[in-house]
Design an enzyme around this catalytic site. Structure first.
Site, PDB file in Angstrom:
ATOM      1  N   GLU A 280       0.851  -1.196   0.000  1.00  0.00           N
ATOM      2  CA  GLU A 280       0.000   0.000   0.000  1.00  0.00           C
ATOM      3  C   GLU A 280       0.877   1.233   0.000  1.00  0.00           C
ATOM      4  O   GLU A 280       2.045   1.173   0.361  1.00  0.00           O
ATOM      5  CB  GLU A 280      -0.864   0.037   1.267  1.00  0.00           C
ATOM      6  CG  GLU A 280      -1.861  -1.076   1.362  1.00  0.00           C
ATOM      7  CD  GLU A 280      -2.401  -1.222   2.787  1.00  0.00           C
ATOM      8  OE1 GLU A 280      -2.555  -0.204   3.474  1.00  0.00           O
ATOM      9  OE2 GLU A 280      -2.635  -2.366   3.190  1.00  0.00           O
TER      10      GLU A 280
ATOM     11  N   LYS B 129       2.071   4.756   1.603  1.00  0.00           N
ATOM     12  CA  LYS B 129       2.118   5.312   2.955  1.00  0.00           C
ATOM     13  C   LYS B 129       1.736   6.785   2.848  1.00  0.00           C
ATOM     14  O   LYS B 129       2.502   7.609   2.364  1.00  0.00           O
ATOM     15  CB  LYS B 129       3.519   5.150   3.547  1.00  0.00           C
ATOM     16  CG  LYS B 129       3.607   5.533   5.010  1.00  0.00           C
ATOM     17  CD  LYS B 129       4.918   5.043   5.613  1.00  0.00           C
ATOM     18  CE  LYS B 129       4.965   5.223   7.117  1.00  0.00           C
ATOM     19  NZ  LYS B 129       5.054   6.627   7.504  1.00  0.00           N
TER      20      LYS B 129
ATOM     21  N   ASP C 280       0.906  10.496   3.903  1.00  0.00           N
ATOM     22  CA  ASP C 280       1.558  11.359   4.877  1.00  0.00           C
ATOM     23  C   ASP C 280       0.573  12.401   5.408  1.00  0.00           C
ATOM     24  O   ASP C 280       0.313  13.411   4.777  1.00  0.00           O
ATOM     25  CB  ASP C 280       2.756  12.049   4.208  1.00  0.00           C
ATOM     26  CG  ASP C 280       3.769  12.504   5.229  1.00  0.00           C
ATOM     27  OD1 ASP C 280       3.638  12.118   6.407  1.00  0.00           O
ATOM     28  OD2 ASP C 280       4.685  13.239   4.858  1.00  0.00           O
TER      29      ASP C 280
ATOM     30  N   TYR D  69      -6.869   2.262   5.785  1.00  0.00           N
ATOM     31  CA  TYR D  69      -5.943   1.183   5.425  1.00  0.00           C
ATOM     32  C   TYR D  69      -5.937  -0.040   6.340  1.00  0.00           C
ATOM     33  O   TYR D  69      -5.264  -1.009   6.040  1.00  0.00           O
ATOM     34  CB  TYR D  69      -4.518   1.717   5.302  1.00  0.00           C
ATOM     35  CG  TYR D  69      -4.035   2.498   6.512  1.00  0.00           C
ATOM     36  CD1 TYR D  69      -3.771   1.857   7.718  1.00  0.00           C
ATOM     37  CD2 TYR D  69      -3.853   3.873   6.439  1.00  0.00           C
ATOM     38  CE1 TYR D  69      -3.350   2.575   8.819  1.00  0.00           C
ATOM     39  CE2 TYR D  69      -3.422   4.595   7.547  1.00  0.00           C
ATOM     40  CZ  TYR D  69      -3.175   3.941   8.726  1.00  0.00           C
ATOM     41  OH  TYR D  69      -2.765   4.642   9.808  1.00  0.00           O
TER      42      TYR D  69
ATOM     43  N   LYS E  48      10.654   3.525   3.116  1.00  0.00           N
ATOM     44  CA  LYS E  48      10.671   4.963   2.855  1.00  0.00           C
ATOM     45  C   LYS E  48      11.264   5.209   1.479  1.00  0.00           C
ATOM     46  O   LYS E  48      12.310   4.652   1.152  1.00  0.00           O
ATOM     47  CB  LYS E  48      11.520   5.671   3.920  1.00  0.00           C
ATOM     48  CG  LYS E  48      10.877   5.691   5.307  1.00  0.00           C
ATOM     49  CD  LYS E  48       9.780   6.755   5.379  1.00  0.00           C
ATOM     50  CE  LYS E  48       9.014   6.709   6.676  1.00  0.00           C
ATOM     51  NZ  LYS E  48       9.556   7.501   7.737  1.00  0.00           N
TER      52      LYS E  48
ATOM     53  N   CYS F   5      15.039  45.628  11.154  1.00  0.00           N
ATOM     54  CA  CYS F   5      14.579  45.271   9.813  1.00  0.00           C
ATOM     55  C   CYS F   5      15.698  45.455   8.787  1.00  0.00           C
ATOM     56  O   CYS F   5      16.324  46.514   8.733  1.00  0.00           O
ATOM     57  CB  CYS F   5      13.379  46.130   9.446  1.00  0.00           C
ATOM     58  SG  CYS F   5      12.809  45.847   7.764  1.00  0.00           S
TER      59      CYS F   5
ATOM     60  N   CYS G 248      14.604  48.550   6.496  1.00  0.00           N
ATOM     61  CA  CYS G 248      14.368  49.924   6.960  1.00  0.00           C
ATOM     62  C   CYS G 248      14.955  50.183   8.333  1.00  0.00           C
ATOM     63  O   CYS G 248      14.768  51.270   8.886  1.00  0.00           O
ATOM     64  CB  CYS G 248      12.874  50.225   6.954  1.00  0.00           C
ATOM     65  SG  CYS G 248      11.987  49.393   8.277  1.00  0.00           S
TER      66      CYS G 248
ATOM     67  N   CYS H 239       8.386  43.516  11.204  1.00  0.00           N
ATOM     68  CA  CYS H 239       8.821  44.909  11.135  1.00  0.00           C
ATOM     69  C   CYS H 239       7.565  45.762  11.262  1.00  0.00           C
ATOM     70  O   CYS H 239       6.666  45.661  10.437  1.00  0.00           O
ATOM     71  CB  CYS H 239       9.505  45.203   9.801  1.00  0.00           C
ATOM     72  SG  CYS H 239       9.689  46.980   9.537  1.00  0.00           S
TER      73      CYS H 239
ATOM     74  N   CYS I  23       8.411  50.961   5.175  1.00  0.00           N
ATOM     75  CA  CYS I  23       9.286  49.826   4.878  1.00  0.00           C
ATOM     76  C   CYS I  23       8.978  49.348   3.457  1.00  0.00           C
ATOM     77  O   CYS I  23       7.861  48.917   3.165  1.00  0.00           O
ATOM     78  CB  CYS I  23       9.018  48.740   5.913  1.00  0.00           C
ATOM     79  SG  CYS I  23      10.074  47.307   5.766  1.00  0.00           S
TER      80      CYS I  23
HETATM   81  P1  AMP Z   1       5.554   6.061  11.556  1.00  0.00           P
HETATM   82  O1  AMP Z   1       4.747   7.244  12.032  1.00  0.00           O
HETATM   83  O2  AMP Z   1       6.702   6.455  10.681  1.00  0.00           O
HETATM   84  O3  AMP Z   1       5.865   5.107  12.645  1.00  0.00           O
HETATM   85  O4  AMP Z   1       4.600   5.287  10.555  1.00  0.00           O
HETATM   86  C1  AMP Z   1       3.403   4.749  11.002  1.00  0.00           C
HETATM   87  C2  AMP Z   1       2.282   5.568  10.488  1.00  0.00           C
HETATM   88  O5  AMP Z   1       2.172   5.464   9.081  1.00  0.00           O
HETATM   89  C3  AMP Z   1       0.971   5.063  10.977  1.00  0.00           C
HETATM   90  O6  AMP Z   1       0.653   5.581  12.238  1.00  0.00           O
HETATM   91  C4  AMP Z   1       0.021   5.590   9.935  1.00  0.00           C
HETATM   92  O7  AMP Z   1      -0.489   6.815  10.377  1.00  0.00           O
HETATM   93  C5  AMP Z   1       0.859   5.864   8.720  1.00  0.00           C
HETATM   94  N1  AMP Z   1       0.398   5.185   7.499  1.00  0.00           N
HETATM   95  C6  AMP Z   1       0.199   5.808   6.316  1.00  0.00           C
HETATM   96  N2  AMP Z   1      -0.227   4.955   5.385  1.00  0.00           N
HETATM   97  C7  AMP Z   1      -0.321   3.734   5.960  1.00  0.00           C
HETATM   98  C8  AMP Z   1      -0.724   2.450   5.487  1.00  0.00           C
HETATM   99  N3  AMP Z   1      -1.094   2.243   4.215  1.00  0.00           N
HETATM  100  N4  AMP Z   1      -0.708   1.429   6.376  1.00  0.00           N
HETATM  101  C9  AMP Z   1      -0.316   1.632   7.663  1.00  0.00           C
HETATM  102  N5  AMP Z   1       0.066   2.824   8.152  1.00  0.00           N
HETATM  103  C10 AMP Z   1       0.076   3.874   7.323  1.00  0.00           C
HETATM  104 ZN    ZN Z   2      11.109  47.282   7.733  1.00  0.00          ZN
END
Ligand code: AMP
Ligand code: ZN
Length: 665
Positions: free
Chosen positions: A111, A113, A115, A222, A309, A403, A406, A421, A427
């Site tokens: 899957e 990951k 963010d 997920y 990663k 600043c 100015c 500032c 300015c």
């Molecule tokens: P970490 O924060 O680096 O420990 O990574 C774990 C976090 O990855 C989990 O708490 C999830 O919030 C996030 N995450 C994002 N996508 C997924 C996924 N497909 N499966 C599991 N965790 C995920």
């Molecule tokens: Zn300034």
């Protein structure tokens, strides 16, 4: 079930389906307008029949609940972290480890990951019961009211869902919405948000859920958690969750080997840049839940899952100098000037250092070798310092106190990260920024004049504020760089034309902090001319619909400054519009001046919106709730019982639409 209840249920089902089509499937099957009409109808019915209240009705998505302190909630099933891997070897080592613990072939679900901020949702009998942040993994914050406003989170499931389960996912803010939010912030003179991820997680902790409702957040799911879920594999779990109405991205893929995993990684390392939201890697999970059970957990992470990663796009280079930029609002941003270096296909020369605290925290010094990373952010960021390479004579960075443009002493408000500032009118970057805002498309929209020319005009000393634009002559601008006969004419004509721009846009163009396009319209409509706005007190301003204390304070402060009044007087002399036109005012009277009116129920001869407009056009104020300040209520048929009770208790007069319209004639 009686017919009203049935009707309410039908509307809820219908709206739920539309929500699902739009936010989960990205496939709208109804216009926004028609959706709104149905939603309003449901709202009206629910108000009239509080006995059929449902906390998970689609009407609950608009938010409104305010949470002062989020309640700490223990996770029934712990929310673990993930172990990280960075190479093929890491993955092979992992496979070797788990093969020692379980028998049989292993399949993996791959899957993306996502963010963002992780969330755990609890469902009982198909209804969302609670939503809790990860916190420390054992307990998190109950943010249910906020999560309910996210349209891709189903409040009511469909299909053959288990009676009780948790589902884990990630709250993300897609790029498009993030960029739009930032444009709006810049428009009202606020600093833009730094990245989608922090903005998403910050959103979950906003106290006002109505604010969360305005943010284009999404929830990607997920993992199913619980007992007797009726699924045997992770992949099946994803499919089931999708059927029950969750948004589960379809990138997930089932593979038979680590080679298959690597193919998936390679594909997404490139194609993730086409996704609408941020991802920072891949998560690989042993597919068979029985095998997962046997593998179990280490102290912090499941043994059956592994994050991979994406190759950190990170390099190290020398920090040559730190310079400081001044923004339109006077905010100071420190910038790292780097020895040019290749990173993710581009040459990087500069990186943002954010603010004084950030520099102090990382102890970043000129001539340090620093690590630079390019993440989801547009500008690369500095992660830290390679201390082994620090020169012996190095000195800690001393943040500027005046600043750079100015020389004014900088200020830093309590609780703010940024230095400012305060030299508002003297300015240069602030002056230039303000004039650039003044001429921008949504404001005065001056043809023939661009942002760079504005900077040139200011730097050449030809103008000092936006009123000076109207004094410019062709002879003055002709000698400017890249200016020809024709472009000079266009510029002067464009400026002259702009005096026709209507009052509400002039008010927006003034660049009062927090007064965006919508607020400017509200103020123009309410006060009708600039003098009324100038004379309005803070108390009066907050009484205008949708004007909060922050805006009111800012408006009062703006007009309290002598220089601003002088500039406005100059603009007036040049013929700019500082009041609504006859046409805009026609049909407007002061008949209802001082009246605070509540409108409720369903009307026959006039729509609710027309009614509200009539009240405002005649100087009255529309309020949504009944209080002792309410002058009277205009009620149609089907006034809600709770409203009626409140009106009676407070002794507020109730009139019907006919009586109201007669009052106006
Ligand atoms: P970490 O924060 O680096 O420990 O990574 C774990 C976090 O990855 C989990 O708490 C999830 O919030 C996030 N995450 C994002 N996508 C997924 C996924 N497909 N499966 C599991 N965790 C995920
Ligand atoms: Zn300034």
């Amino acid at each position: 079930m009686n017919t009203v209840e049935q009707h309410i249920q039908n509307l809820r089902d219908e709206l739920r389906t539309h929500n699902y089509n739009y936010y989960v499937l990205d496939n709208a099957t109804i216009s926004d307008f028609d959706f709104d009409i149905k939603l309003k109808e449901l709202q009206a019915l629910e108000a009239k029949h509080p006995e059929f209240f449902d906390a998970n009705s689609p009407t609950q998505r608009v938010g409104g609940a305010v949470t002062k302190n989020f309640e700490t909630t223990v996770h029934e099933h712990r929310m673990y972290s993930l172990d990280n891997s960075y190479s093929k070897e890491d993955l092979q080592d992992w496979e070797t480890r788990i093969k020692k613990l379980i028998d049989g072939d292993i399949q993996y679900t791959c899957e993306l990951k996502y963010d963002g901020a992780s969330i755990s949702l609890t469902y009982e009998d198909g209804k969302l019961i609670k939503a809790v942040t990860r916190g420390d993994g054992f307990q998190g914050d109950n943010v249910t009211a906020n999560i309910k406003t996210i349209k891709s989170v189903p409040l009511q499931l469909k299909g053959d869902f288990p009676p009780k389960f948790d589902i884990r996912g990630e709250i993300v803010l897609p790029f498009e919405g993030f960029i739009k939010m930032n444009e709006e912030r810049i428009e009202i003179g606020e600093e833009p948000y730094r990245n989608p991820r922090n903005t998403a997680s910050g959103s979950l902790k906003l106290q006002d859920s109505a604010e969360v409702a305005k943010r284009p957040l999404e929830c990607l799911l997920y993992n199913l958690t619980g007992t007797n879920l009726g699924v045997n594999t992770q992949f099946e779990g994803l499919e089931k969750a999708r059927q029950w109405g969750f948004k589960v991205p379809d990138a997930a893929k089932l593979v038979d080997s680590i080679d298959g995993v690597l193919e998936f990684v390679e594909y997404w390392d490139v194609h993730r840049h086409d996704l609408p939201y941020e991802t920072d890697g891949v998560v690989i999970k042993v597919n068979n839940l029985q095998q997962q059970d046997e593998l179990g957990y280490t102290a912090k992470a499941p043994r059956w899952a592994m994050a991979y990663k994406f190759k950190a796009e990170r390099v190290s280079t020398r920090l040559n100098s730190i310079t400081y930029q001044v923004g339109r609002t006077g905010a100071i941003t420190p910038v790292a000037n780097l020895e040019p270096v290749e990173l993710a296909g581009t040459t990087v020369k500069r990186a943002s250092l954010h603010n004084a605290d950030q520099i102090a925290k990382l102890d970043i010094r000129v001539n340090d070798e620093v690590y630079v990373e390019k993440g989801g952010e547009i500008i690369p960021k500095i992660l830290g310092v390679d201390l082994t390479k620090r020169p012996e004579n190095s000195e800690p960075t001393i943040y500027i106190s005046t600043c750079p443009e100015c020389n004014t002493q900088l200020v830093r408000q309590e609780g703010e990260a940024q230095h400012y500032c305060p030299n508002y009118n003297g300015c240069n970057p602030q002056i230039i920024g303000r004039i650039q805002h003044f001429i921008s498309r949504k404001a005065m929209d001056i043809d023939g004049l661009g942002g760079e020319t504005v900077a040139l005009l200011v730097n050449e000393g030809l103008i000092n504020n936006y009123a000076d634009l109207y004094k410019l002559t062709k002879e003055q601008v002709l000698p400017l760089e890249r200016m020809a006969e024709k472009s000079a004419d266009n510029l002067i004509n464009g400026i002259a034309e702009s005096v026709k721009v209507p009052f509400e846009r002039v008010l927006f163009a003034l660049g009062i902090r927090y007064v965006g396009e919508t607020v400017a319209k509200k103020l123009a409509k309410h006060y009708k001319n600039i003098d009324a706005v100038i004379n309005a007190t803070q108390e009066e301003l907050v009484n205008v619909d949708e004007i909060g204390i922050k805006i009111a304070e800012s408006v009062v402060a703006f007009f309290a400054a002598e220089e601003n009044i002088e500039i406005i007087n100059n603009l007036r002399a040049f013929g700019l519009k500082f009041e609504l036109t006859e046409e805009q005012l026609s049909g407007q009277t002061e008949l209802l001046k001082g009246n605070i009116v509540v409108v409720t129920g369903v009307f026959e001869t006039i729509s609710r919106n027309e009614l509200k407009k009539a009240i405002e056009d005649n100087g009255g104020k529309v309020s949504s709730s009944i209080s002792s300040k309410t002058s009277y209520i205009v009620a149609g048929s089907n006034m809600g019982p709770s409203k009626k009770e409140k009106a009676e208790k407070l002794n507020v007069l109730i009139i019907n639409e006919v009586e109201f319209l007669r009052m106006l004639n």
